[in-house]
Motif scaffolding. Structure first.
Motif, mmCIF file in Angstrom:
data_model
loop_
_atom_site.group_PDB
_atom_site.id
_atom_site.type_symbol
_atom_site.label_atom_id
_atom_site.label_comp_id
_atom_site.label_asym_id
_atom_site.label_seq_id
_atom_site.Cartn_x
_atom_site.Cartn_y
_atom_site.Cartn_z
ATOM 1 N N TYR A 559 42.291 26.016 40.670
ATOM 2 C CA TYR A 559 41.651 27.320 40.847
ATOM 3 C C TYR A 559 42.697 28.374 41.178
ATOM 4 O O TYR A 559 43.840 28.065 41.506
ATOM 5 C CB TYR A 559 40.594 27.282 41.960
ATOM 6 N N ARG A 560 42.271 29.613 41.109
ATOM 7 C CA ARG A 560 43.049 30.743 41.610
ATOM 8 C C ARG A 560 42.087 31.788 42.162
ATOM 9 O O ARG A 560 40.982 31.984 41.641
ATOM 10 C CB ARG A 560 43.943 31.359 40.523
ATOM 11 N N ASN A 561 42.499 32.469 43.223
ATOM 12 C CA ASN A 561 41.770 33.606 43.775
ATOM 13 C C ASN A 561 42.516 34.880 43.408
ATOM 14 O O ASN A 561 43.754 34.899 43.383
ATOM 15 C CB ASN A 561 41.652 33.501 45.296
ATOM 16 N N PHE A 562 41.778 35.937 43.145
ATOM 17 C CA PHE A 562 42.437 37.178 42.717
ATOM 18 C C PHE A 562 41.668 38.381 43.236
ATOM 19 O O PHE A 562 40.469 38.303 43.565
ATOM 20 C CB PHE A 562 42.549 37.237 41.190
ATOM 21 N N ALA A 563 42.355 39.508 43.307
ATOM 22 C CA ALA A 563 41.747 40.779 43.692
ATOM 23 C C ALA A 563 42.557 41.911 43.070
ATOM 24 O O ALA A 563 43.784 41.794 42.909
ATOM 25 C CB ALA A 563 41.685 40.930 45.212
ATOM 26 N N VAL A 564 41.865 42.989 42.711
ATOM 27 C CA VAL A 564 42.509 44.157 42.107
ATOM 28 C C VAL A 564 41.930 45.415 42.739
ATOM 29 O O VAL A 564 40.704 45.580 42.814
ATOM 30 C CB VAL A 564 42.281 44.212 40.579
ATOM 31 N N LEU A 565 42.801 46.300 43.228
ATOM 32 C CA LEU A 565 42.393 47.601 43.760
ATOM 33 C C LEU A 565 43.057 48.676 42.912
ATOM 34 O O LEU A 565 44.286 48.708 42.792
ATOM 35 C CB LEU A 565 42.810 47.737 45.226
ATOM 36 N N GLU A 566 42.240 49.566 42.308
ATOM 37 C CA GLU A 566 42.762 50.596 41.413
ATOM 38 C C GLU A 566 42.192 51.953 41.805
ATOM 39 O O GLU A 566 41.013 52.065 42.163
ATOM 40 C CB GLU A 566 42.378 50.296 39.962
ATOM 41 N N THR A 567 43.023 52.970 41.721
ATOM 42 C CA THR A 567 42.572 54.335 41.951
ATOM 43 C C THR A 567 43.314 55.276 41.011
ATOM 44 O O THR A 567 44.480 55.031 40.666
ATOM 45 C CB THR A 567 42.792 54.766 43.417
ATOM 46 N N SER A 568 42.637 56.322 40.579
ATOM 47 C CA SER A 568 43.250 57.306 39.673
ATOM 48 C C SER A 568 42.678 58.677 39.982
ATOM 49 O O SER A 568 41.503 58.812 40.346
ATOM 50 C CB SER A 568 42.995 56.935 38.211
ATOM 51 N N PHE A 569 43.515 59.699 39.841
ATOM 52 C CA PHE A 569 43.066 61.056 40.147
ATOM 53 C C PHE A 569 43.938 62.059 39.386
ATOM 54 O O PHE A 569 45.158 62.008 39.450
ATOM 55 C CB PHE A 569 43.132 61.333 41.657
ATOM 56 N N PRO A 570 43.301 62.981 38.638
ATOM 57 C CA PRO A 570 44.049 64.049 37.973
ATOM 58 C C PRO A 570 44.110 65.295 38.863
ATOM 59 O O PRO A 570 43.185 65.582 39.618
ATOM 60 C CB PRO A 570 43.212 64.314 36.714
#
Length: 724
Positions: A559-570
């Motif tokens: 198995y693998r555990n994962f997480a992604v945090l993304e933010t964008s702003f113009p």
């Protein structure tokens, strides 16, 4: 030569930018002169928010493209995707979302029916002004094929003018060699029928380099160098007709062909010394010329019926792929040019895919109910023969490397989906089943693997709109990833005489469960995804200290555990200066058994991308795009940091019919990939992959005709994605 061109382009940019500054200073001086009549102090500097270019659709980012200044200098849609939040395009134009997911690409809500190479060429043929928006879905519902862990949906501009429309797109990429792309599109709309034809011809040379340093178990030091030139030619066509039978019924037919030829020359060397690097142990040279061809034929037929709130749709697909490849592997002693070993390979690979699916939906006030059924049949046959030069100076059959492999797969799938909207609140629920029946047969080694399994895959999402400025969504899904045909194929694919990878017919499919939360406040969009994948498919290195052979073998991790945090702003700094920033953070934890040990590390990394657009006088637009990736890797390898900078200039002519662009991709040639094996007690190995992505780019597009009727795009199935 290319450095001179880079220098001239920078001079052009500085010259234009200098004129822009003078113009801005002039306007500012006039404004200040007027302002002095009422005040003599500037109380503040206001940074204005950019117009809304991004929004959410059921938690998915939707980015406007046509008319968006951020993409005015983009050569084609691949350039647009490179600058799209949450999307990564690598050196070989592979597309990824969420860090490592290869998404399905949809056109107007349906997947396109193209191979990976055809898809890349098609995306290059689309100018930004031909695309209304791009939607990035990193958590698709049960309505979609379970293989689709991510989707990029490209919405083309909708126009229905009658008559003829044609366009030409041409791009030239210049490095040590050059590569040329040409695409011509023509469509004719009569009101009831739309005929369309698309043809393309691409040709040129691309280069690749590989360097490796390995400290062997006997303390010797081995250096590997590889240089590759790939001369390719690609011809393709698509022809189809879209019939509007009446207001309720329509029918579409599409035929296509894609023909590819590549002549590759790969030269390498193995240079081995003792640990002091003063005594030569081994010095060999290798030659690996390759002749490769691929012929694709495809056909798609689709029918739809719509009456009030009810819709019925049918899609049938056929795809035929034939690959042929001939290799020579010649290894010589560099000190006396003596041939140490020589073998040949002859590969024939055939793939046939048939699919049929039917979907129905009924809308009842604020409720939508959808259901669908799909059947697919895939058949792949591979035959690779190796012949080795014997001591009698004759080529003899080599059974240790040769193999015949076949793989057959049948999938029955169905889904039921429910959508309900109550004021500003919306809920979606779905359940999908997929029954897979597969047989892989490595005939030469007498190994047959048969599997038959049924899986249920649910999904659930909810979203709430607080007001025009803010909204929130939360979703859950469970996905299955079946091994690609190449991952199952137990053949040797050589990178060098001592380095190759082998497929594993015993690979199991992996299953991923994940949740995703997304929040938008005006133009600021932030998302967080977390999940767990079981039976993760991966490759691992196996080093033989006696022969110094390094194999890459396929396996399933627990198995693998994962997480992604993304933010964008113009942000709009001034009327002529816009900035869009993207920040992504990734977490990955792999539980990896390896050589009687278990390696499990918490890996954190981040990416920062900044896209700056300058709108200058006389219609010039300048774009500066920069990206940085921090150190990353997995339980076995460290991947070193890297960065890239792109600069481009755009100008439209003749009432926007002619569009010209010039730019430099990877300005500082800094986007190579460097890896290092973590565990020196097992193997001390580090290597670098380099592609000729530092290129001077010229682009020209011209639109002809009066019609802008949007031709319906054909569709691609999950099985075709895996036939790579």
């Amino acid at each position: 030569m290319i450095f001179k061109l880079w220098f001239l382009l920078l001079l052009l940019f500085l010259s234009i930018f200098g004129k822009a500054q003078e113009a801005v200073k002039g306007k500012t001086a006039d404004s200040l002169a007027e302002a002095k009549t009422s005040t003599t102090n500037i109380s503040e500097v206001i940074i204005q928010s950019a117009p809304r270019k991004m929004k959410l659709n059921e938690g998915n980012l939707v980015l406007s493209v046509a008319g968006n200044k951020d993409f005015k200098t983009s050569t084609h849609l691949l350039d647009v995707l490179r600058k799209t939040p949450g999307v990564t395009v690598d050196q070989e134009d592979g597309i990824f979302i969420g860090g490592r997911i290869t998404p399905a690409v949809f056109i107007d809500g349906k997947p396109v029916v193209m191979s990976n190479q055809e898809l890349q060429a098609y995306l290059r043929s689309l100018s930004p002004e031909m695309v209304e928006s791009v939607e990035v879905n990193t958590n698709p519902s049960s309505k979609y094929d379970a293989e689709f862990k991510g989707i990029i949906d490209i919405k083309l501009k909708k126009n229905v003018s009658l008559g003829l429309k044609a366009s030409y797109n041409g791009n030239i990429y210049v490095n040590k060699f050059n590569y040329r792309e040409n695409a011509f599109n023509i469509s004719y709309h009569t009101g009831r029928v739309t005929y369309n034809l698309q043809t393309g011809y691409n040709e040129g040379i691309s280069t690749y380099r590989y360097h490796a340093l390995q400290r062997l178990t006997n303390t010797n030091i081995m250096r590997t160098q590889t240089y590759q030139e790939d001369a390719g030619k690609v011809y393709n066509f698509q022809a189809g007709a879209d019939f509007k039978l009446n207001d309720k019924n329509r029918l579409g037919i599409n035929l296509r062909g894609n023909f590819r030829n590549n002549d590759r020359i790969r030269n390498g060397s193995l240079y081995t010394t003792d640990k002091t690097e003063t005594q030569l142990v081994l010095n060999t040279a290798s030659e690996n010329p390759t002749d490769y061809s691929q012929d694709n034929y495809g056909m798609t037929a689709d029918y739809s019926f719509q009456n009030k709130g009810f819709k019925l749709a049918f899609l049938g697909n056929y795809l035929s792929v034939k690959n042929k490849q001939n290799d020579d592997f010649i290894n010589r002693d560099r000190t006396n040019t003596e041939v140490l070993s020589y073998w040949k390979s002859d590969l024939v690979n055939k793939i046939g895919i048939y699919t049929a699916q039917i979907d129905a939906s009924q809308k009842i006030k604020e409720t939508d109910i959808e259901a669908g059924l799909k059947y697919s049949h895939s058949d792949t046959n591979n035959n690779i023969r190796y012949d080795t030069l014997s001591v009698a100076n004759q080529f003899v059959f080599d059974p240790s490397r040769s193999n015949v492999f076949s793989y057959k797969e049948k999938i029955w799938a169905g889904y039921l989906a429910y959508r309900q909207k109550i004021g500003d609140f919306q809920i979606n629920a779905g359940l999908r089943f997929e029954n897979t029946n597969s047989i892989s047969n490595a005939i030469t080694v007498d190994s047959v693997v048969s599997r038959n399994y049924l899986k249920w895959l649910p999904s659930l999402s909810a979203s709430y709109t607080f007001n025009k400025s803010s909204e929130f969504s939360l979703s859950y899904s469970r996905k299955i990833t079946r091994p690609a045909f190449s991952q199952l194929n137990p053949f040797r694919f050589y990178f060098s005489p001592l380095n190759y990878w082998i497929g594993n017919p015993y690979l199991l499919p992996s299953f991923t469960s994940q949740i995703k939360a997304t929040y938008r406040y005006k133009n600021w969009i932030t998302s967080f995804t977390a999940g767990k994948e079981k039976d993760v498919m991966t490759r691992y290195p196996l080093y033989n200290p006696e022969t110094n052979v390094l194999e890459y073998l396929g396996t399933n991790l627990p198995y693998r555990n994962f997480a992604v945090l993304e933010t964008s702003f113009p942000v709009r700094i001034t009327k002529w200066w816009n900035i869009t920033s993207q920040i992504s953070g990734y977490y990955n934890y792999e539980f990896r058994p390896y050589l009687d040990e278990v390696f499990a590390l918490n890996i954190y990394n981040y990416e920062v991308r900044v896209n700056q657009v300058f709108s200058l006088p006389k219609g010039f637009t300048v774009n500066v795009f920069g990206a940085y990736e921090s150190k990353t890797g997995n339980s076995l390898y460290i991947i070193k940091p890297r960065y890239t900078v792109d600069v481009s200039v755009q100008k439209a002519w003749f009432d926007n019919k002619l569009n010209t662009k010039i730019g430099i991709n990877n300005l500082f040639d800094s986007y190579d990939q460097r890896l290092e094996f973590r565990h020196k007690q097992i193997m001390d190995n580090r290597f670098t992959h380099w592609w000729d992505s530092s290129r001077l780019v010229f682009s020209l597009s011209y639109n002809m005709g009066s019609s802008k009727y949007q031709v319906k795009e054909t569709q691609k199935t999950e099985e075709e994605n895996r036939a790579r």
